[in-house]
Design a protein around this motif. Structure first.
Motif, PDB file in Angstrom:
ATOM      1  N   MET A  83       0.843  -1.192   0.000  1.00  0.00           N
ATOM      2  CA  MET A  83       0.000   0.000   0.000  1.00  0.00           C
ATOM      3  C   MET A  83       0.881   1.246   0.000  1.00  0.00           C
ATOM      4  O   MET A  83       1.871   1.316   0.727  1.00  0.00           O
ATOM      5  CB  MET A  83      -0.914   0.012   1.228  1.00  0.00           C
ATOM      6  N   ARG A  84       0.519   2.217  -0.815  1.00  0.00           N
ATOM      7  CA  ARG A  84       1.286   3.459  -0.900  1.00  0.00           C
ATOM      8  C   ARG A  84       1.084   4.304   0.348  1.00  0.00           C
ATOM      9  O   ARG A  84       0.047   4.249   1.010  1.00  0.00           O
ATOM     10  CB  ARG A  84       0.858   4.262  -2.122  1.00  0.00           C
ATOM     11  N   THR A  85       2.076   5.122   0.644  1.00  0.00           N
ATOM     12  CA  THR A  85       1.944   6.077   1.745  1.00  0.00           C
ATOM     13  C   THR A  85       2.761   7.309   1.410  1.00  0.00           C
ATOM     14  O   THR A  85       3.543   7.321   0.467  1.00  0.00           O
ATOM     15  CB  THR A  85       2.424   5.475   3.082  1.00  0.00           C
ATOM     16  N   TYR A  86       2.556   8.364   2.187  1.00  0.00           N
ATOM     17  CA  TYR A  86       3.327   9.581   2.001  1.00  0.00           C
ATOM     18  C   TYR A  86       4.544   9.548   2.920  1.00  0.00           C
ATOM     19  O   TYR A  86       4.449   9.077   4.055  1.00  0.00           O
ATOM     20  CB  TYR A  86       2.510  10.824   2.386  1.00  0.00           C
ATOM     21  N   PRO A  87       5.682  10.064   2.484  1.00  0.00           N
ATOM     22  CA  PRO A  87       6.756  10.301   3.458  1.00  0.00           C
ATOM     23  C   PRO A  87       6.268  11.347   4.446  1.00  0.00           C
ATOM     24  O   PRO A  87       5.651  12.345   4.061  1.00  0.00           O
ATOM     25  CB  PRO A  87       7.911  10.827   2.591  1.00  0.00           C
ATOM     26  N   CYS A  88       6.500  11.110   5.713  1.00  0.00           N
ATOM     27  CA  CYS A  88       5.954  11.986   6.758  1.00  0.00           C
ATOM     28  C   CYS A  88       7.062  12.741   7.471  1.00  0.00           C
ATOM     29  O   CYS A  88       8.126  12.186   7.754  1.00  0.00           O
ATOM     30  CB  CYS A  88       5.160  11.168   7.763  1.00  0.00           C
ATOM     31  N   VAL A  89       6.785  13.995   7.769  1.00  0.00           N
ATOM     32  CA  VAL A  89       7.687  14.835   8.559  1.00  0.00           C
ATOM     33  C   VAL A  89       6.908  15.368   9.754  1.00  0.00           C
ATOM     34  O   VAL A  89       5.809  15.926   9.595  1.00  0.00           O
ATOM     35  CB  VAL A  89       8.240  16.016   7.734  1.00  0.00           C
ATOM     36  N   LEU A  90       7.450  15.205  10.940  1.00  0.00           N
ATOM     37  CA  LEU A  90       6.862  15.765  12.149  1.00  0.00           C
ATOM     38  C   LEU A  90       7.576  17.054  12.498  1.00  0.00           C
ATOM     39  O   LEU A  90       8.808  17.071  12.644  1.00  0.00           O
ATOM     40  CB  LEU A  90       6.995  14.785  13.323  1.00  0.00           C
ATOM     41  N   THR A  91       6.836  18.142  12.631  1.00  0.00           N
ATOM     42  CA  THR A  91       7.424  19.391  13.110  1.00  0.00           C
ATOM     43  C   THR A  91       7.036  19.616  14.563  1.00  0.00           C
ATOM     44  O   THR A  91       5.862  19.516  14.932  1.00  0.00           O
ATOM     45  CB  THR A  91       7.003  20.591  12.238  1.00  0.00           C
ATOM     46  N   ILE A  92       8.032  19.900  15.371  1.00  0.00           N
ATOM     47  CA  ILE A  92       7.842  20.189  16.802  1.00  0.00           C
ATOM     48  C   ILE A  92       8.265  21.631  16.996  1.00  0.00           C
ATOM     49  O   ILE A  92       9.451  21.959  16.937  1.00  0.00           O
ATOM     50  CB  ILE A  92       8.705  19.256  17.676  1.00  0.00           C
ATOM     51  N   ALA A  93       7.310  22.516  17.207  1.00  0.00           N
ATOM     52  CA  ALA A  93       7.638  23.948  17.218  1.00  0.00           C
ATOM     53  C   ALA A  93       6.496  24.747  17.825  1.00  0.00           C
ATOM     54  O   ALA A  93       5.459  24.194  18.219  1.00  0.00           O
ATOM     55  CB  ALA A  93       7.932  24.434  15.795  1.00  0.00           C
ATOM     56  N   GLY A  94       6.691  26.067  17.873  1.00  0.00           N
ATOM     57  CA  GLY A  94       5.674  26.965  18.394  1.00  0.00           C
ATOM     58  C   GLY A  94       4.668  27.350  17.323  1.00  0.00           C
ATOM     59  O   GLY A  94       4.945  27.266  16.121  1.00  0.00           O
ATOM     60  N   SER A  95       3.505  27.777  17.765  1.00  0.00           N
ATOM     61  CA  SER A  95       2.448  28.198  16.850  1.00  0.00           C
ATOM     62  C   SER A  95       2.504  29.707  16.641  1.00  0.00           C
ATOM     63  O   SER A  95       2.614  30.475  17.594  1.00  0.00           O
ATOM     64  CB  SER A  95       1.078  27.813  17.425  1.00  0.00           C
ATOM     65  N   ASP A  96       2.425  30.127  15.386  1.00  0.00           N
ATOM     66  CA  ASP A  96       2.386  31.548  15.014  1.00  0.00           C
ATOM     67  C   ASP A  96       0.978  31.872  14.524  1.00  0.00           C
ATOM     68  O   ASP A  96       0.599  31.457  13.426  1.00  0.00           O
ATOM     69  CB  ASP A  96       3.427  31.834  13.935  1.00  0.00           C
ATOM     70  N   CYS A  97       0.232  32.630  15.299  1.00  0.00           N
ATOM     71  CA  CYS A  97      -1.158  32.915  14.939  1.00  0.00           C
ATOM     72  C   CYS A  97      -1.277  33.720  13.657  1.00  0.00           C
ATOM     73  O   CYS A  97      -2.326  33.683  12.995  1.00  0.00           O
ATOM     74  CB  CYS A  97      -1.879  33.626  16.085  1.00  0.00           C
ATOM     75  N   SER A  98      -0.204  34.421  13.258  1.00  0.00           N
ATOM     76  CA  SER A  98      -0.267  35.205  12.026  1.00  0.00           C
ATOM     77  C   SER A  98       0.038  34.368  10.789  1.00  0.00           C
ATOM     78  O   SER A  98      -0.090  34.847   9.663  1.00  0.00           O
ATOM     79  CB  SER A  98       0.698  36.399  12.095  1.00  0.00           C
ATOM     80  N   GLY A  99       0.460  33.122  10.984  1.00  0.00           N
ATOM     81  CA  GLY A  99       0.586  32.186   9.882  1.00  0.00           C
ATOM     82  C   GLY A  99       1.880  32.217   9.102  1.00  0.00           C
ATOM     83  O   GLY A  99       2.045  31.446   8.164  1.00  0.00           O
ATOM     84  N   GLY A 100       2.830  33.071   9.473  1.00  0.00           N
ATOM     85  CA  GLY A 100       4.023  33.218   8.656  1.00  0.00           C
ATOM     86  C   GLY A 100       5.206  32.390   9.089  1.00  0.00           C
ATOM     87  O   GLY A 100       6.109  32.125   8.293  1.00  0.00           O
ATOM     88  N   ALA A 101       5.239  31.986  10.350  1.00  0.00           N
ATOM     89  CA  ALA A 101       6.403  31.269  10.884  1.00  0.00           C
ATOM     90  C   ALA A 101       5.929  30.072  11.695  1.00  0.00           C
ATOM     91  O   ALA A 101       4.752  29.716  11.688  1.00  0.00           O
ATOM     92  CB  ALA A 101       7.251  32.217  11.731  1.00  0.00           C
TER      93      ALA A 101
END
Length: 277
Positions: A1-19
């Motif tokens: 079965m096919r799957t996507y390569p997965c990346v986990l990001t562990i970081a802070g949330s930026d409410c303005s969406g840029g970072a």
């Protein structure tokens, strides 16, 4: 079965969406991988600056990581903003428990607007606990100076300190030289398995829209590693992606300060970068 390569990001949330988490998810998705996330802090920020940081309780950071690792099993992990030493501890323990193939750590210490994002205790913790587990760390000049304990003013300084930082235990160091004087940007990649560094140069883009470039670059590197590229190629392709994002987003107005780059630009023009030296 096919799957996507997965990346986990562990970081802070930026409410303005840029970072932060938001920039990471955009970059990972734009480059063809599956993005999972664990939020370390909720920030109050926009293009003008950061006005508040609220850390997520360490147990919940750990729970998010374990939920993703137990089920989706990402091949690469990108780590961004951490401002609490206890959160550093639970992330390091999780890395040791699950052994992801690649760990890219962007030691976010100061925001684009100059706000300090990491406590002194957390800086010590990342140096002793997290950096030794990293496949690659990606400090900018300011962050590299904090880690090196001395001023870095030239490309030769960057080369020397990149080798010195390998002594912290990581497998690779990418010092970003975007703030060097002159019309060219130069980043220095030093790996533990190679004697000579890789230099990546490109002309500077005159743009205020640089919010989230460091987050985006480290996420892009992690994505290309997850897609099977060797380290130097992953860095090169990630830099090309970010360069084109800055270039194509330089005339777009989002907010009144440092706007974001364009994560969803057309395919990267491969010829704009010099070859690795």
């Amino acid at each position: 079965m096919r799957t996507y390569p997965c990346v986990l990001t562990i970081a802070g949330s930026d409410c303005s969406g840029g970072a932060g988490i938001q920039a990471d998810i955009k970059a990972i998705s734009a480059l063809g991988a599956y993005a999972a996330s664990a939020i370390t802090a909720i920030t109050v920020q926009n293009t003008l600056g950061v006005t508040g940081i609220h850390p997520v309780p360490p147990a919940y950071v750990k729970g998010q990581i374990e939920a993703v690792m137990d089920d989706i099993r990402p091949k690469a992990v990108k780590i961004g903003m951490i401002n609490d030493a206890e959160i550093v501890r639970v992330i390091a323990e999780s890395i040791l428990k699950y052994h992801p193939e690649y760990v890219v750590f962007d030691p976010v210490m100061v925001s684009t607007s100059g706000c300090k994002l990491m406590e002194d205790e957390a800086i010590e913790a990342i140096t002793t606990r997290l950096i030794p587990l990293a496949s690659l760390i990606t400090p900018n000049l300011s962050e590299a100076e904090i880690l090196a304990g001395q001023k870095i003013s030239t490309v030769e300084d960057m080369k020397q300190q990149a080798k010195e930082m390998l002594k912290l235990g990581c497998k690779g160091v990418l010092i970003k030289g975007g703030h060097l004087d002159g019309g060219l940007m130069c980043d220095v990649l030093q790996t533990a398995t190679e004697e000579a560094p890789h230099l990546f140069t490109a002309p500077k883009v005159n743009s205020r829209n640089t919010h989230g470039t460091g987050c985006t670059l480290s996420s892009a590197i992690a994505t290309f590693l997850a897609l099977g590229e060797p380290m130097s190629v992953a860095v090169k392709k990630a830099k090309q992606y970010v360069y084109k994002g800055i270039e194509s987003g330089k005339d777009v107005c989002i907010g009144g300060g440092h706007g974001p780059l364009n994560h969803f630009h057309s395919p990267v023009a491969m010829h704009i970068f010099d070859k690795n030296e």
